[in-house]
Design an enzyme around this catalytic site. Structure first.
Site, PDB file in Angstrom:
ATOM      1  N   GLU A  65      -0.044   7.219 -29.113  1.00  0.00           N
ATOM      2  CA  GLU A  65       1.057   8.481 -29.358  1.00  0.00           C
ATOM      3  C   GLU A  65       1.518   6.654 -30.334  1.00  0.00           C
ATOM      4  O   GLU A  65       2.088   5.459 -29.564  1.00  0.00           O
ATOM      5  CB  GLU A  65       1.995   8.275 -28.120  1.00  0.00           C
ATOM      6  CG  GLU A  65       2.095   7.624 -27.408  1.00  0.00           C
ATOM      7  CD  GLU A  65       3.003   8.086 -26.208  1.00  0.00           C
ATOM      8  OE1 GLU A  65       2.255   9.041 -25.175  1.00  0.00           O
ATOM      9  OE2 GLU A  65       3.679   7.439 -25.513  1.00  0.00           O
TER      10      GLU A  65
ATOM     11  N   CYS B 227       7.225   2.240 -33.616  1.00  0.00           N
ATOM     12  CA  CYS B 227       6.328   1.746 -32.600  1.00  0.00           C
ATOM     13  C   CYS B 227       4.925   2.468 -32.474  1.00  0.00           C
ATOM     14  O   CYS B 227       4.804   3.109 -31.805  1.00  0.00           O
ATOM     15  CB  CYS B 227       7.482   2.401 -30.737  1.00  0.00           C
ATOM     16  SG  CYS B 227       6.826   1.358 -29.965  1.00  0.00           S
TER      17      CYS B 227
ATOM     18  N   CYS C 173      -4.523   1.410 -20.044  1.00  0.00           N
ATOM     19  CA  CYS C 173      -3.566   0.071 -20.379  1.00  0.00           C
ATOM     20  C   CYS C 173      -3.842  -0.449 -19.432  1.00  0.00           C
ATOM     21  O   CYS C 173      -4.176   0.143 -17.948  1.00  0.00           O
ATOM     22  CB  CYS C 173      -1.825   0.091 -20.409  1.00  0.00           C
ATOM     23  SG  CYS C 173      -1.152  -1.971 -20.012  1.00  0.00           S
TER      24      CYS C 173
ATOM     25  N   CYS D  68       2.049  -2.191 -15.038  1.00  0.00           N
ATOM     26  CA  CYS D  68       3.158  -2.821 -14.210  1.00  0.00           C
ATOM     27  C   CYS D  68       3.087  -1.423 -13.710  1.00  0.00           C
ATOM     28  O   CYS D  68       3.455   0.072 -14.111  1.00  0.00           O
ATOM     29  CB  CYS D  68       4.061  -2.554 -15.653  1.00  0.00           C
ATOM     30  SG  CYS D  68       3.365  -4.021 -16.475  1.00  0.00           S
TER      31      CYS D  68
ATOM     32  N   CYS E 209       5.543   2.151 -15.091  1.00  0.00           N
ATOM     33  CA  CYS E 209       5.144   2.064 -16.901  1.00  0.00           C
ATOM     34  C   CYS E 209       3.968   3.271 -16.667  1.00  0.00           C
ATOM     35  O   CYS E 209       3.572   3.065 -15.528  1.00  0.00           O
ATOM     36  CB  CYS E 209       4.705   0.933 -17.336  1.00  0.00           C
ATOM     37  SG  CYS E 209       3.923   1.640 -19.382  1.00  0.00           S
TER      38      CYS E 209
ATOM     39  N   CYS F 139       7.085   4.625 -22.389  1.00  0.00           N
ATOM     40  CA  CYS F 139       5.971   4.756 -23.745  1.00  0.00           C
ATOM     41  C   CYS F 139       4.729   5.482 -22.335  1.00  0.00           C
ATOM     42  O   CYS F 139       4.458   5.403 -21.256  1.00  0.00           O
ATOM     43  CB  CYS F 139       5.411   3.140 -22.713  1.00  0.00           C
ATOM     44  SG  CYS F 139       6.701   1.941 -23.484  1.00  0.00           S
TER      45      CYS F 139
END
Ligand code: SAH
Length: 345
Positions: free
Chosen positions: A92, A105, A112, A116, A119, A333
């Protein structure tokens, strides 16, 4: 060596042309079609002879991301795009309109592995790195879809850019190349959760891009609770790397600090933050944490955020509370991709 032609530098393309018996100027023409005119396929390259197009098609993939879904914010016009990649993965990207120009962005990885806690990008782990062309093409596709020039690029979407260092480095080279889109290095921001050796490596490249470092807590103990990377590198090491980055590049560091209710927004947190970064040439972006369905973090309220900011300013620390863009369209995100994976419409 890359298998896709959009990840080649102009010099590499010229070399390939010469090596395979073509005129070197063909490289410039091809490069222009790909990186300035942003065509989606070899077919659209009008001044390239058919046999050369065929040869390219045989030798290289042509990366062009496919729009799958677009969401537009009714509040501020922010658009969020879900793009399909060649292998059925999705990424995205977000398009934001500011007074000073349009900002995109982009994502740097599929998923990932930084973990975190607040997130959404990390919920399904890491799938693969994005190629330089796949990072570029998010910007190219958005330019075509909106019909407007992009002036700023932030690498703050899904993924840890410094965990995909070589592809990121090449992406930056192509993005800022005077023969391509030619985005000024000063208009590019790369955000990292704090990979210390890679921050130093990037510093040594002496680029004029802005480095944003996700801090979110000012003591190791607290940071380790929300960001696993803090177990690998201490804040002392991280701050030292940031100072090194500033010394090498002359570029002020931006720290990102997401305000989470009851976690990192107390007066004590302000004091700890001041003792960590006070005296550094930096800027702090305070971001009210974006609640993620799968996580139970809450946003600090407006008053707490304002007073956090005022206290920092009293100590001479420059900071802003970042305007939340696209709140109504899964702003945080990884949320759009996450809901796509989960099968929501
Ligand atoms: N991996 C990089 C870049 C991607 S995240 C990094 O960690 O910096 C971009 C920024 O958004 C980071 O500062 C990240 O910590 C922050 N972020 C992630 N999820 C968020 C959320 N739910 N609310 C607010 N900020 C968030």
């Amino acid at each position: 060596m890359y298998k896709d032609i959009k990840s080649f530098t102009l010099a590499e393309l010229q070399k390939w042309m010469v090596m395979t018996g073509e005129k070197p100027y063909r490289a410039g023409q091809l490069y222009n079609w790909m990186h300035v005119r942003l065509v989606r396929d070899y077919d659209e390259m009008k001044n390239i002879p058919g046999n050369l197009k065929e040869k390219c098609r045989k030798n290289f993939d042509y990366v062009a991301v496919r729009p799958i879904k677009v969401q537009e914010s009714k509040i501020d016009g922010t658009k969020k795009f879900l793009f399909g990649l060649g292998d059925l993965n999705t990424v995205e990207s977000v398009w934001m309109k500011y007074k000073h120009g349009n900002s995109v962005c982009i994502s740097s990885q599929v998923g990932c592995r930084m973990g975190c806690k607040f997130c959404a990008s990390t919920l399904n782990g890491w799938e693969r790195n994005l190629l330089p062309s796949e990072m570029l093409d998010q910007i190219y596709a958005i330019t075509l879809l909106t019909g407007e020039r992009v002036s700023n690029v932030v690498v703050m979407g899904t993924g840890e850019p410094l965990d995909n260092y070589d592809n990121l480095r090449r992406f930056l080279e192509l993005l800022t190349d005077e023969n391509g889109l030619h985005i000024s290095q000063r208009n590019v921001t790369v955000s990292t959760c704090g990979l210390v050796p890679e921050i130093k490596r990037l510093a040594d490249e002496k680029l004029q891009i802005t480095l944003a470092v996700s801090l979110h807590a000012a003591t190791d103990e607290k940071r380790r609770k929300i960001m696993p990377i803090a177990c690998k590198y201490s804040l002392d090491e991280l701050i030292e790397a940031c100072i090194y980055y500033f010394n090498q590049t002359g570029r002020r560091i931006t720290f990102e600090y997401s305000l989470i209710k009851g976690v990192n927004d107390s007066n004590e947190d302000v004091r700890e933050l001041v003792s960590l970064v006070g005296g550094m040439n930096c800027h702090i972006n305070l971001i009210p944490v974006n609640p993620v369905k799968e996580r139970n973090f809450e946003q600090s309220d407006r008053k707490t955020a304002e007073s956090f900011k005022n206290s920092l300013e009293k100590y001479g620390i420059k900071c802003t509370i970042r305007r939340e863009m696209g709140r109504d369209i899964d702003g945080a995100c990884g949320q759009l991709r996450q809901s796509h994976i989960a099968g929501n419409p």
